[in-house]
Design an enzyme around this catalytic site. Structure first.
Site, PDB file in Angstrom:
ATOM      1  N   GLU A   1      53.411   7.109 -11.573  1.00 42.04           N
ATOM      2  CA  GLU A   1      53.066   8.531 -11.755  1.00 42.04           C
ATOM      3  C   GLU A   1      51.857   8.798 -10.866  1.00 42.04           C
ATOM      4  OE1 GLU A   1      54.620  10.618 -13.821  1.00 42.04           O
ATOM      5  OE2 GLU A   1      55.863   9.158 -14.876  1.00 42.04           O
ATOM      6  N   LEU A   2      52.098   9.368  -9.694  1.00 38.09           N
ATOM      7  CA  LEU A   2      51.016   9.440  -8.699  1.00 38.09           C
ATOM      8  C   LEU A   2      50.494  10.874  -8.514  1.00 38.09           C
ATOM      9  CD1 LEU A   2      52.704   6.915  -6.246  1.00 38.09           C
ATOM     10  CD2 LEU A   2      51.266   6.453  -8.237  1.00 38.09           C
TER      11      LEU A   2
ATOM     12  N   THR B   1      46.718   3.917  -4.440  1.00 36.35           N
ATOM     13  CA  THR B   1      46.792   2.746  -5.329  1.00 36.35           C
ATOM     14  C   THR B   1      48.246   2.435  -5.662  1.00 36.35           C
ATOM     15  OG1 THR B   1      44.656   3.399  -6.258  1.00 36.35           O
ATOM     16  CG2 THR B   1      45.864   1.713  -7.447  1.00 36.35           C
TER      17      THR B   1
ATOM     18  N   GLN C   1      40.293  18.476 -12.032  1.00 35.74           N
ATOM     19  CA  GLN C   1      40.594  17.039 -11.956  1.00 35.74           C
ATOM     20  C   GLN C   1      41.820  16.717 -12.820  1.00 35.74           C
ATOM     21  OE1 GLN C   1      36.247  15.120 -11.467  1.00 35.74           O
ATOM     22  NE2 GLN C   1      36.442  16.421 -13.242  1.00 35.74           N
ATOM     23  N   VAL C   2      42.902  17.372 -12.482  1.00 36.96           N
ATOM     24  CA  VAL C   2      44.176  17.207 -13.188  1.00 36.96           C
ATOM     25  C   VAL C   2      45.231  16.962 -12.119  1.00 36.96           C
ATOM     26  CG1 VAL C   2      45.805  18.269 -14.800  1.00 36.96           C
ATOM     27  CG2 VAL C   2      43.385  18.870 -14.926  1.00 36.96           C
ATOM     28  N   CYS C   3      46.136  16.018 -12.391  1.00 33.34           N
ATOM     29  CA  CYS C   3      47.174  15.735 -11.377  1.00 33.34           C
ATOM     30  C   CYS C   3      48.009  16.973 -11.105  1.00 33.34           C
ATOM     31  CB  CYS C   3      48.048  14.576 -11.829  1.00 33.34           C
ATOM     32  SG  CYS C   3      48.731  14.815 -13.471  1.00 33.34           S
TER      33      CYS C   3
ATOM     34  N   ASN D   1      41.250  10.624 -15.779  1.00 32.49           N
ATOM     35  CA  ASN D   1      41.119  12.059 -16.074  1.00 32.49           C
ATOM     36  C   ASN D   1      41.631  12.471 -17.458  1.00 32.49           C
ATOM     37  OD1 ASN D   1      43.732  11.619 -15.097  1.00 32.49           O
ATOM     38  ND2 ASN D   1      43.871  13.649 -14.179  1.00 32.49           N
TER      39      ASN D   1
ATOM     40  N   PRO E   1      42.134   9.838 -20.289  1.00 34.30           N
ATOM     41  CA  PRO E   1      42.204   8.400 -20.583  1.00 34.30           C
ATOM     42  C   PRO E   1      43.101   8.057 -21.769  1.00 34.30           C
ATOM     43  CG  PRO E   1      39.919   9.138 -20.340  1.00 34.30           C
ATOM     44  CD  PRO E   1      40.767  10.368 -20.358  1.00 34.30           C
TER      45      PRO E   1
ATOM     46  N   LEU F   1      45.412  10.309 -23.395  1.00 32.38           N
ATOM     47  CA  LEU F   1      46.732  10.942 -23.309  1.00 32.38           C
ATOM     48  C   LEU F   1      47.665  10.124 -22.416  1.00 32.38           C
ATOM     49  CD1 LEU F   1      48.370  13.534 -23.986  1.00 32.38           C
ATOM     50  CD2 LEU F   1      47.743  14.329 -21.720  1.00 32.38           C
TER      51      LEU F   1
ATOM     52  N   GLY G   1      48.050   7.042 -11.342  1.00 32.78           N
ATOM     53  CA  GLY G   1      46.859   7.048 -10.493  1.00 32.78           C
ATOM     54  C   GLY G   1      47.188   7.657  -9.145  1.00 32.78           C
TER      55      GLY G   1
ATOM     56  N   GLU H   1      57.624  10.454 -17.929  1.00 30.76           N
ATOM     57  CA  GLU H   1      56.981  10.202 -19.216  1.00 30.76           C
ATOM     58  C   GLU H   1      57.369  11.341 -20.149  1.00 30.76           C
ATOM     59  OE1 GLU H   1      52.794   9.446 -17.583  1.00 30.76           O
ATOM     60  OE2 GLU H   1      53.436   7.510 -18.383  1.00 30.76           O
TER      61      GLU H   1
HETATM   62  P1  NAD Z   1      43.154   5.387  -8.969  1.00 27.70           P
HETATM   63  O1  NAD Z   1      44.457   5.167  -8.288  1.00 27.70           O
HETATM   64  O2  NAD Z   1      41.922   5.222  -8.187  1.00 27.70           O
HETATM   65  O3  NAD Z   1      43.014   4.386 -10.228  1.00 27.70           O
HETATM   66  C1  NAD Z   1      43.961   4.383 -11.260  1.00 27.70           C
HETATM   67  C2  NAD Z   1      43.896   3.023 -11.984  1.00 27.70           C
HETATM   68  O4  NAD Z   1      44.329   2.005 -11.081  1.00 27.70           O
HETATM   69  C3  NAD Z   1      42.503   2.620 -12.431  1.00 27.70           C
HETATM   70  O5  NAD Z   1      42.597   1.977 -13.681  1.00 27.70           O
HETATM   71  C4  NAD Z   1      42.068   1.632 -11.354  1.00 27.70           C
HETATM   72  O6  NAD Z   1      41.102   0.705 -11.771  1.00 27.70           O
HETATM   73  C5  NAD Z   1      43.381   0.938 -11.062  1.00 27.70           C
HETATM   74  N1  NAD Z   1      43.461   0.293  -9.742  1.00 27.70           N
HETATM   75  C6  NAD Z   1      42.764   0.589  -8.625  1.00 27.70           C
HETATM   76  N2  NAD Z   1      43.146  -0.227  -7.618  1.00 27.70           N
HETATM   77  C7  NAD Z   1      44.106  -1.042  -8.114  1.00 27.70           C
HETATM   78  C8  NAD Z   1      44.917  -2.086  -7.564  1.00 27.70           C
HETATM   79  N3  NAD Z   1      44.798  -2.459  -6.288  1.00 27.70           N
HETATM   80  N4  NAD Z   1      45.811  -2.704  -8.359  1.00 27.70           N
HETATM   81  C9  NAD Z   1      45.958  -2.332  -9.651  1.00 27.70           C
HETATM   82  N5  NAD Z   1      45.224  -1.349 -10.238  1.00 27.70           N
HETATM   83  C10 NAD Z   1      44.313  -0.705  -9.474  1.00 27.70           C
HETATM   84  O7  NAD Z   1      43.245   6.832  -9.625  1.00 27.70           O
HETATM   85  P2  NAD Z   1      42.126   7.605 -10.456  1.00 27.70           P
HETATM   86  O8  NAD Z   1      41.039   8.067  -9.541  1.00 27.70           O
HETATM   87  O9  NAD Z   1      41.768   6.837 -11.664  1.00 27.70           O
HETATM   88  O10 NAD Z   1      42.952   8.879 -10.965  1.00 27.70           O
HETATM   89  C11 NAD Z   1      43.155  10.024 -10.191  1.00 27.70           C
HETATM   90  C12 NAD Z   1      44.522   9.992  -9.557  1.00 27.70           C
HETATM   91  O11 NAD Z   1      45.517   9.856 -10.565  1.00 27.70           O
HETATM   92  C13 NAD Z   1      44.839  11.294  -8.826  1.00 27.70           C
HETATM   93  O12 NAD Z   1      45.507  11.000  -7.633  1.00 27.70           O
HETATM   94  C14 NAD Z   1      45.782  12.008  -9.792  1.00 27.70           C
HETATM   95  O13 NAD Z   1      46.645  12.945  -9.210  1.00 27.70           O
HETATM   96  C15 NAD Z   1      46.530  10.852 -10.372  1.00 27.70           C
HETATM   97  N6  NAD Z   1      47.124  11.220 -11.652  1.00 27.70           N
HETATM   98  C16 NAD Z   1      48.488  11.347 -11.713  1.00 27.70           C
HETATM   99  C17 NAD Z   1      49.077  11.747 -12.904  1.00 27.70           C
HETATM  100  C18 NAD Z   1      50.572  11.874 -13.035  1.00 27.70           C
HETATM  101  O14 NAD Z   1      51.045  11.957 -14.148  1.00 27.70           O
HETATM  102  N7  NAD Z   1      51.322  11.887 -11.955  1.00 27.70           N
HETATM  103  C19 NAD Z   1      48.268  12.005 -14.021  1.00 27.70           C
HETATM  104  C20 NAD Z   1      46.886  11.862 -13.897  1.00 27.70           C
HETATM  105  C21 NAD Z   1      46.319  11.461 -12.708  1.00 27.70           C
END
Ligand code: NAD
Length: 488
Positions: free
Chosen positions: A243-244, A225, A275-277, A147, A149, A151, A221, A453
Site C-alpha cells: 500500500e504505497l 521503500t 500527511q495522508v496518503c 501517519n 499508526p 489504523l 509506506g 485493505e
Molecule cells: P516509509 O516508506 O518511509 O516507511 C514506512 C515503514 O517502512 C516504516 O516502518 C519504516 O521504518 C519502514 N522501512 C523503511 N525502510 C525499510 C526497508 N528498507 N525495509 C523494510 N522496512 C523499511 O513511509 P512513511 O514516511 O512512514 O509513510 C509515508 C508514506 O506512506 C507516504 O508515501 C504515504 O503515501 C504512504 N502511505 C500509504 C498509505 C496507503 O494506504 N496506500 C497509507 C498511509 C501512508
C-alpha cells in the site's frame, strides 16, 4: 518503552535507542530500542511456534479474542487518542476517530473471519470431491508508516489474525509508542507469540523482509521503500501486500456551490496537515470558477488555526519532522521559481516558534512540470489548476504514476459516471472525500501497489488458497500408465 516479543516486554539485544519526539513541542516523549536482526529472529521464532496453535484455534474462538481486544481498546480510547496526538501531531478529534476505526476494524474482521472457509466446486467425476480451502500463511510481517499508526496497523493485524496468521509488527520509528501501548492494554489475553512488536527503523524492517520464515509482508509506506522491499522479496518469491504513496486529484465540477467546494477541498487536502496518503494534492477547477474559488479558498485556509493537537481549537497540527517540512518548502520554492503564485500560507508561523508547523498553502499558476503537481508532497498544500472541459479534467486527473484515490465534487450524474469509469484509482469519492467504509476495499492502482485493505478483499490478502481434489473411491484409473495396453 520496550519491544513486545512472545507475550513480554523486552529490550532484546538492542544497544541503540530511538528518541520519539512530540512534533508540536519538539520534546522527547520516550525512547524505544533499535531492534536487531537477532530480535527480529526471536520474534519470528515466537510467532512461528505460536502459529501452530493459533491456526488450529477455531475461528469462533479467535473471533472472541479479537472482540475482547477491541473492547479493551475502546475502554482505553481516550488514552490511545492522547498518545497518538502527542506522538504523531494531528488534532485529538482526528485521533479519536482513528481509535474508533482501529477497534471497530477488529470487530469487523472478528465477524468476517468466522464466516470464511472456502467453497466446494463441481467435481470432474461423481466419485470425487473438489473443494477450495483458505489457509493462513504463517508469520506475517506488518510494516507500518507513521501517519495513522494504529489504523493502518489494524487494517493488517485484524484480518491477519482473523485468518489464523500470527504477526511480527514493525511500527514506524517515529510513532512506535501507540503500538506498544496497544500491546499492553489490548493483547495481554492472547497466547504468547501470536502478536509481537519489534521497534526500529529501516534496517529492522529489512531484517523482517529478509527472514526466511516470514512468507508474507504486509507493508504501507512510500513507493521508494515499497520498491526496496519488492527487490529484496523477489528472489524469495515472497508474497507482498503493498500500500504505497499517492498523488490524488480532486476535480470540482462547474455545478458545485462555492461554500461546499471550498470546505470539501480544504478538508481533502489539509486533514493531518496533508500527511495522508489520500490527501488531495492536485485540485482541478473549471476555468469559469477558478478566479472566485481561489480567492474564497485562500480566505478560508488563511482562517484555519495551527497549533498543538491537544488544543480543541486546533484545525491543523504540525508536520511530523523538519525534513518532511523542508521537502514541502522545496516543492513550493521550485514551483514559485517556475511561475507559481502562493496566495496564502507556505511559511513557518512566527507565533509557533517550537514544533514543525507549516502554514497551509493555496497555490495558483501551477502545471504538471512542477514537482508540486507530479511527486507526492505529503504536506499542507492546495495547488489549483484550471480545466476547460471534462475531457481535460479526466486527462489531468489520470496524468500521474500513482493511483490511490480520486475525488469529484459534482451533482451532475453524467460527470459522475464518466469520472468513476475513466479515472484510474482504487477509491473514487463523489462529494465526500477521504471517507472509508469497513466493508469497502481500500488500495491503489499503478505505482501505488495492488494490495487491498478492508472489506472481504482485505481478508483474502491473508489467506493462501488450496484446491483439494479427493477421489473418494480411489480406484485404478484408465488414464494412468501404461498407455494403450489392454491391462487397463
Ligand atoms: P516509509 O516508506 O518511509 O516507511 C514506512 C515503514 O517502512 C516504516 O516502518 C519504516 O521504518 C519502514 N522501512 C523503511 N525502510 C525499510 C526497508 N528498507 N525495509 C523494510 N522496512 C523499511 O513511509 P512513511 O514516511 O512512514 O509513510 C509515508 C508514506 O506512506 C507516504 O508515501 C504515504 O503515501 C504512504 N502511505 C500509504 C498509505 C496507503 O494506504 N496506500 C497509507 C498511509 C501512508
Amino acid at each position: 518503552m520496550r519491544m513486545y516479543i512472545n507475550g513480554a516486554f523486552t529490550s532484546g539485544s538492542a544497544s541503540d535507542k530511538i528518541a520519539v519526539i512530540n512534533p508540536a513541542t519538539e520534546e522527547i516523549l520516550d525512547t524505544v530500542p533499535v531492534g536487531t536482526a537477532v530480535d527480529v529472529n526471536t520474534a519470528v521464532s515466537a510467532a512461528k511456534t505460536a502459529f501452530f496453535g493459533w491456526k488450529r484455534t477455531p475461528a469462533f474462538e479467535r473471533a472472541g479474542l479479537l472482540h475482547e481486544a477491541a473492547r479493551k481498546m475502546q475502554d482505553h480510547a481516550e488514552e490511545l487518542a492522547h498518545l497518538l496526538t502527542v506522538e504523531e501531531g494531528k488534532p485529538l478529534e482526528e485521533n479519536e476517530e482513528e481509535v474508533f476505526w482501529t477497534y471497530d476494524t477488529f470487530n469487523y474482521y472478528a465477524e468476517l473471519g468466522r464466516h470464511e472457509r472456502g467453497r466446494f466446486i463441481p467435481p470432474g467425476d461423481p466419485d470425487q470431491l473438489n473443494f477450495v480451502i483458505k489457509e493462513p500463511y504463517g508469520v506475517v510481517g506488518c510494516i507500518i508508516p507513521w501517519n495513522f499508526p494504529l489504523l493502518l496497523l489494524a487494517w493488517k493485524l485484524a484480518p491477519a489474525l482473523a485468518a489464523g496468521n500470527t504477526a511480527v509488527i514493525k511500527p514506524s520509528e517515529y510513532t512506535p509508542l501507540s503500538t506498544l501501548k496497544l500491546m499492553e492494554i489490548a493483547f495481554d489475553h492472547f497466547p504468547p507469540g501470536v502478536v509481537n512488536v519489534v521497534t526500529g527503523a529501516g534496517a529492522t524492517g529489512e531484517a523482517l523482509v529478509r527472514h526466511p520464515d516470514v512468507p508474507l509482508i504486509a507493508f504501507t509506506g512510500s513507493v521508494a521503500t515499497g520498491q526496496r522491499i519488492a527487490s529484496i522479496a523477489a528472489p524469495m518469491m515472497k508474497k507482498l501486500h503493498l500500500e504505497l504513496g499517492g498523488k490524488d486529484p480532486l476535480v470540482i465540477g462547474p455545478d458545485v456551490a462555492m461554500e461546499l467546494a471550498v470546505k470539501a477541498t480544504a478538508y481533502a487536502g489539509l486533514i493531518n496537515a496533508g500527511q495522508v496518503c489520500t490527501s488531495s494534492e492536485r485540485i482541478y477547477v473549471h476555468e469559469g470558477m477558478i478566479g472566485r474559488f481561489s480567492e474564497e479558498l485562500a480566505e478560508f485556509v488563511g482562517s484555519l488555526r495551527l497549533g498543538s493537537g491537544l488544543d480543541p481549537d486546533t484545525d491543523i497540527g504540525p508536520m511530523l519532522r523538519p525534513h518532511f517540512r523542508e521537502k514541502v518548502e522545496g516543492q513550493l520554492a521550485e514551483a514559485v521559481q517556475a511561475g507559481a503564485k502562493v496566495l496564502v500560507g507556505g511559511k513557518r508561523p512566527s507565533h509557533l516558534p517550537r514544533g514543525f508547523f507549516l502554514e497551509p498553502a493555496v497555490i495558483v499558476n501551477v502545471d504538471h512540470r512542477m514537482a508540486l503537481m507530479r511527486e507526492e508532497t505529503f504536506g499542507p498544500t492546495l495547488p489549483l489548476m484550471p480545466y476547460r472541459d471534462f475531457d481535460e479534467a479526466i486527462a489531468l486527473a489520470n496524468d500521474t504514476t500513482m493511483g490511490l484515490g480520486a475525488t469529484l465534487l459534482s451533482h451532475d450524474a453524467r460527470l459522475v459516471k464518466r469520472f468513476f469509469e475513466e479515472v484510474k484509482a482504487g477509491t473514487i469519492w463523489i462529494n465526500d472525500p477521504l471517507t472509508d467504509n469497513f466493508a469497502g476495499p481500500f488500495g491503489g492502482m499503478k505505482m501505488t501497489g495492488g494490495g487491498r485493505e478492508l472489506g472481504q478483499e482485505g481478508l483474502d490478502e491473508f489467506y493462501e488458497v488450496k484446491h483439494v481434489h479427493w477421489d473418494v473411491e480411489g480406484k485404478i484409473k484408465s488414464y494412468w500408465f501404461p498407455y494403450g495396453k489392454e491391462t487397463k
